[in-house]
Scaffold this active site. Structure first.
Site, PDB file in Angstrom:
ATOM      1  N   LEU A   1      38.981  46.279  39.797  1.00 19.97           N
ATOM      2  CA  LEU A   1      40.065  47.247  39.939  1.00 19.97           C
ATOM      3  C   LEU A   1      41.294  46.689  40.653  1.00 19.97           C
ATOM      4  O   LEU A   1      42.200  47.437  41.009  1.00 19.97           O
ATOM      5  CB  LEU A   1      39.548  48.509  40.643  1.00 19.97           C
ATOM      6  N   CYS A   2      41.330  45.378  40.847  1.00 24.89           N
ATOM      7  CA  CYS A   2      42.518  44.745  41.452  1.00 24.89           C
ATOM      8  C   CYS A   2      43.626  44.610  40.416  1.00 24.89           C
ATOM      9  O   CYS A   2      43.372  44.324  39.252  1.00 24.89           O
ATOM     10  CB  CYS A   2      42.170  43.350  41.981  1.00 24.89           C
ATOM     11  N   HIS A   3      44.856  44.785  40.886  1.00 25.74           N
ATOM     12  CA  HIS A   3      46.014  44.596  40.017  1.00 25.74           C
ATOM     13  C   HIS A   3      46.333  43.106  39.898  1.00 25.74           C
ATOM     14  O   HIS A   3      46.234  42.386  40.894  1.00 25.74           O
ATOM     15  CB  HIS A   3      47.250  45.298  40.606  1.00 25.74           C
TER      16      HIS A   3
ATOM     17  N   GLU B   1      43.242  39.086  47.543  1.00 26.54           N
ATOM     18  CA  GLU B   1      43.550  37.703  47.160  1.00 26.54           C
ATOM     19  C   GLU B   1      43.252  36.743  48.310  1.00 26.54           C
ATOM     20  O   GLU B   1      42.710  35.654  48.096  1.00 26.54           O
ATOM     21  CB  GLU B   1      45.012  37.606  46.714  1.00 26.54           C
TER      22      GLU B   1
ATOM     23  N   ASP C   1      29.353  23.722  47.404  1.00 20.88           N
ATOM     24  CA  ASP C   1      29.044  23.018  46.158  1.00 20.88           C
ATOM     25  C   ASP C   1      29.181  21.508  46.318  1.00 20.88           C
ATOM     26  O   ASP C   1      28.321  20.748  45.861  1.00 20.88           O
ATOM     27  CB  ASP C   1      29.954  23.510  45.032  1.00 20.88           C
TER      28      ASP C   1
END
Length: 169
Positions: free
Chosen positions: A81-83, A120, A134
């Site tokens: 639901l992030c823009h 973000e 990683d």
């Protein structure tokens, strides 16, 4: 339930409780800033490898920085639901904490728009720390990522937020 969200309501649900993307169309564009942090703890030998940049995969923090920047730019692809936002700045800083055998990551994200950049900044930190994991997992599978949180947010209708002190800072 009102269509107008209150500070304590969950804005990503409508009056019927269905998930939706918040309408920010009527909100004015303002300068938005968010700062997030997190850390990855590891064996002292692993931290020494990162500090020497002699891992088999190369410069761990350099690759993690690029991964964090890319993640910030792709947040709306990862969080439903992030823009999608036009980011004006993404910066990641790393601090090697030898006495804690950890790497601290801090991300600062900025935009000029109708919605904030907290997600973000948080995404940038998480992906940067996952990238460190990683790249170092061959040497240390027992690394722990934690303490990821929003430190600061500025801009927009809700104003500024500054997190209280944390033992991880």
């Amino acid at each position: 339930m009102s269509d107008t969200p209150t500070p304590s309501s969950l804005t990503h649900f409508d009056a019927l409780g269905q998930a939706h993307m918040v309408d920010v169309g009527a909100k004015p564009a303002t300068h938005r800033v968010a700062v997030a942090t997190g850390r990855i703890e590891m064996q002292a030998e692993t931290l020494a490898l990162i500090g020497s940049t002699s891992t088999k995969k190369g410069d761990v923090l350099g690759v993690a920085r690029i991964a964090g920047i890319m993640a910030a730019k792709k947040t709306s692809d990862l969080i439903p639901l992030c823009h999608p936002l036009a980011l004006t700045r993404v910066a990641l800083e790393f601090e090697l904490r030898t006495n804690e055998s950890a790497v601290l990551c801090t991300a600062t994200v900025e935009t000029v728009g109708a919605t904030g950049v907290e997600m973000e900044a948080l995404t940038a930190v998480q992906v940067a720390l996952l990238t460190i994991y990683d790249m170092c997992k061959a040497a240390d599978k027992d690394m722990v990522i934690g303490g990821v949180r929003l430190l600061e947010k500025r801009g927009g209708k809700s104003g500024s937020f500054f997190a209280p002190a944390s033992p991880f800072r």
